[in-house]
Design a protein around this motif. Structure first.
Motif, mmCIF file in Angstrom:
data_model
loop_
_atom_site.group_PDB
_atom_site.id
_atom_site.type_symbol
_atom_site.label_atom_id
_atom_site.label_comp_id
_atom_site.label_asym_id
_atom_site.label_seq_id
_atom_site.Cartn_x
_atom_site.Cartn_y
_atom_site.Cartn_z
ATOM 1 N N GLN A 1 0.823 -1.211 0.000
ATOM 2 C CA GLN A 1 0.000 0.000 0.000
ATOM 3 C C GLN A 1 0.856 1.261 0.000
ATOM 4 N N SER A 2 2.038 1.183 0.629
ATOM 5 C CA SER A 2 2.923 2.353 0.594
ATOM 6 C C SER A 2 3.510 2.514 -0.805
ATOM 7 N N VAL A 3 3.969 1.385 -1.401
ATOM 8 C CA VAL A 3 4.606 1.483 -2.723
ATOM 9 C C VAL A 3 3.584 1.925 -3.770
ATOM 10 N N GLN A 4 2.326 1.485 -3.587
ATOM 11 C CA GLN A 4 1.291 1.861 -4.558
ATOM 12 C C GLN A 4 1.060 3.372 -4.599
ATOM 13 N N LEU A 5 1.457 4.044 -3.526
ATOM 14 C CA LEU A 5 1.277 5.501 -3.520
ATOM 15 C C LEU A 5 2.090 6.161 -4.633
ATOM 16 N N LEU A 6 3.122 5.424 -5.125
ATOM 17 C CA LEU A 6 3.974 5.969 -6.184
ATOM 18 C C LEU A 6 3.142 6.447 -7.370
ATOM 19 N N ARG A 7 2.142 5.636 -7.770
ATOM 20 C CA ARG A 7 1.413 6.033 -8.970
ATOM 21 C C ARG A 7 0.547 7.268 -8.716
ATOM 22 N N TYR A 8 0.108 7.458 -7.472
ATOM 23 C CA TYR A 8 -0.651 8.679 -7.169
ATOM 24 C C TYR A 8 0.289 9.882 -7.101
ATOM 25 N N PHE A 9 1.519 9.625 -6.637
ATOM 26 C CA PHE A 9 2.530 10.683 -6.630
ATOM 27 C C PHE A 9 2.838 11.108 -8.073
ATOM 28 N N LEU A 10 3.034 10.090 -8.933
ATOM 29 C CA LEU A 10 3.306 10.399 -10.346
ATOM 30 C C LEU A 10 2.128 11.128 -10.978
ATOM 31 N N TYR A 11 0.924 10.726 -10.580
ATOM 32 C CA TYR A 11 -0.279 11.389 -11.104
ATOM 33 C C TYR A 11 -0.282 12.859 -10.688
ATOM 34 N N GLY A 12 0.082 13.103 -9.417
ATOM 35 C CA GLY A 12 0.156 14.490 -8.940
ATOM 36 C C GLY A 12 1.166 15.278 -9.741
ATOM 37 N N LEU A 13 2.341 14.660 -9.969
ATOM 38 C CA LEU A 13 3.377 15.349 -10.750
ATOM 39 C C LEU A 13 2.890 15.628 -12.169
ATOM 40 N N SER A 14 2.222 14.614 -12.744
ATOM 41 C CA SER A 14 1.813 14.780 -14.146
ATOM 42 C C SER A 14 0.793 15.902 -14.283
ATOM 43 N N THR A 15 -0.059 16.065 -13.266
ATOM 44 C CA THR A 15 -1.052 17.139 -13.386
ATOM 45 C C THR A 15 -0.380 18.506 -13.319
ATOM 46 N N CYS B 1 1.046 3.209 -13.118
ATOM 47 C CA CYS B 1 0.178 3.779 -14.142
ATOM 48 C C CYS B 1 -0.548 5.043 -13.664
ATOM 49 N N VAL B 2 -0.211 6.133 -14.295
ATOM 50 C CA VAL B 2 -0.812 7.417 -13.957
ATOM 51 C C VAL B 2 -2.284 7.446 -14.389
ATOM 52 N N LYS B 3 -2.560 6.832 -15.548
ATOM 53 C CA LYS B 3 -3.943 6.837 -16.027
ATOM 54 C C LYS B 3 -4.845 6.070 -15.056
ATOM 55 N N GLY B 4 -4.361 4.891 -14.622
ATOM 56 C CA GLY B 4 -5.133 4.104 -13.661
ATOM 57 C C GLY B 4 -5.376 4.893 -12.381
ATOM 58 N N SER C 1 -5.479 8.146 -12.126
ATOM 59 C CA SER C 1 -6.396 9.258 -12.384
ATOM 60 C C SER C 1 -7.847 8.768 -12.444
ATOM 61 N N LEU C 2 -8.047 7.501 -12.872
ATOM 62 C CA LEU C 2 -9.411 6.948 -12.886
ATOM 63 C C LEU C 2 -9.815 6.503 -11.481
ATOM 64 N N GLY C 3 -8.861 5.852 -10.790
ATOM 65 C CA GLY C 3 -9.170 5.278 -9.474
ATOM 66 C C GLY C 3 -9.628 6.311 -8.454
ATOM 67 N N VAL C 4 -9.023 7.502 -8.481
ATOM 68 C CA VAL C 4 -9.383 8.498 -7.462
ATOM 69 C C VAL C 4 -10.845 8.938 -7.583
ATOM 70 N N TRP C 5 -11.426 8.770 -8.788
ATOM 71 C CA TRP C 5 -12.832 9.139 -8.950
ATOM 72 C C TRP C 5 -13.780 8.047 -8.465
ATOM 73 N N SER C 6 -13.233 6.887 -8.157
ATOM 74 C CA SER C 6 -14.115 5.743 -7.886
ATOM 75 C C SER C 6 -14.345 5.467 -6.407
ATOM 76 N N VAL C 7 -13.683 6.232 -5.527
ATOM 77 C CA VAL C 7 -13.666 5.817 -4.118
ATOM 78 C C VAL C 7 -15.014 5.958 -3.399
ATOM 79 N N LEU C 8 -15.923 6.725 -3.931
ATOM 80 C CA LEU C 8 -17.231 6.855 -3.269
ATOM 81 C C LEU C 8 -18.341 6.204 -4.087
ATOM 82 N N ARG C 9 -17.975 5.259 -4.940
ATOM 83 C CA ARG C 9 -18.961 4.636 -5.820
ATOM 84 C C ARG C 9 -20.018 3.880 -5.015
#
Ligand code: SF4
Ligand code: SF4
Ligand code: SF4
Length: 231
Positions: free
Chosen positions: A80-94, A144-147, A149-157
């Motif tokens: 779960q800590s390592v997975q934060l990498l893709r959210y970090f990359l997503y933040g950078l990409s934005t 994956c930055v795309k994944g 970017s999609l995942g953050v929208w799904s947390v309250l589904r």
């Protein structure tokens, strides 16, 4: 019914993969753009059922299991800590920080930068496909930055993976088969942004106590103390 889920998913994945070369079949990106609003309600089906690069990692992993290559899974607490990498990359990409930093620091021309990125991208993709021989969906899990970017929208589904605690025998098979290493057994309703709706947990539960369904407020929200499936 559940025995048909994975074959149907496989056929849909094949269809979208073939769409890369056959003009009369749908193309993943076009469909992804059209259905992104659905992510708010049902989660990221795009990743589990449509994305060709996700499919490739699934198939390579499937072959690796068939030929009995060793498989590795990070313990959930590290994963779960390592997975934060893709959210970090997503933040950078934005913020476009990486591109801006390299461009201003090394004074590369635009064409050199684009060529360099293409080369890096290609090498990274091949490396992650090779890594799929030994672990589930490594690119989706960590990079994956795309994944992300999609995942953050799904947390309250409101629709998602619900587990019936009364029928569960705590065999942990759902945790074991989850390619995104989500601790399904310890939650009542999966809201994790990494869930790709692959339905492997649903297909493999020996007691049929995991279903894709509408969340019921009383049971899954009020009683679920592990709201975002963090262990
Ligand atoms: S996480 Fe990225 S590579 Fe994986 S399935 Fe989703 S969009 Fe495709
Ligand atoms: S696979 Fe089914 S029975 Fe086993 S722990 Fe998961 S939910 Fe419970
Ligand atoms: S929780 Fe279930 S549906 Fe979601 S990624 Fe894991 S196995 Fe797939």
């Amino acid at each position: 019914m559940k025995k048909y889920i994975q074959p149907i998913r496989f056929l849909i994945q094949i269809g979208f993969m073939a769409g890369l070369v056959l003009p009369f079949l749908p193309i993943a990106d076009n469909v992804g753009q059209k259905i992104w609003i659905s992510i708010l309600f049902v989660g990221v089906f795009f990743c589990g059922w449509i994305c060709p690069f996700g499919s490739l990692q699934d198939w390579i992993g499937w072959i690796a299991k068939k030929i009995h290559l060793p498989r590795f899974k990070l313990p959930v607490k590290y994963q779960q800590s390592v997975q934060l990498l893709r959210y970090f990359l997503y933040g950078l990409s934005t913020m476009n920080i990486v591109f801006y930093f390299l461009n201003s620091r090394f004074f590369f021309s635009h064409s050199v930068m684009v060529g360099l990125w293409d080369w890096i991208n290609g090498s990274v993709m091949v490396a992650f496909l090779a890594a799929s021989l030994f672990t589930d969906r490594p690119f989706c899990n960590y990079f994956c930055v795309k994944g992300a970017s999609l995942g953050v929208w799904s947390v309250l589904r409101p629709f998602g993976i619900a587990r019936d605690e009364n029928k569960c025998i705590h065999c942990h098979l759902c945790d074991k088969v989850c390619p995104m290493n989500i601790p399904v057994e310890s939650t009542n309703f999966v809201r994790h942004p990494n869930c790709i709706n692959c339905m492997q947990c649903v297909s493999n539960c020996p007691k049929d106590c995991i279903k894709f369904k509408l969340m019921t407020l009383k049971k899954e929200i009020i009683n679920d103390t592990n709201l975002f499936n963090i262990k």
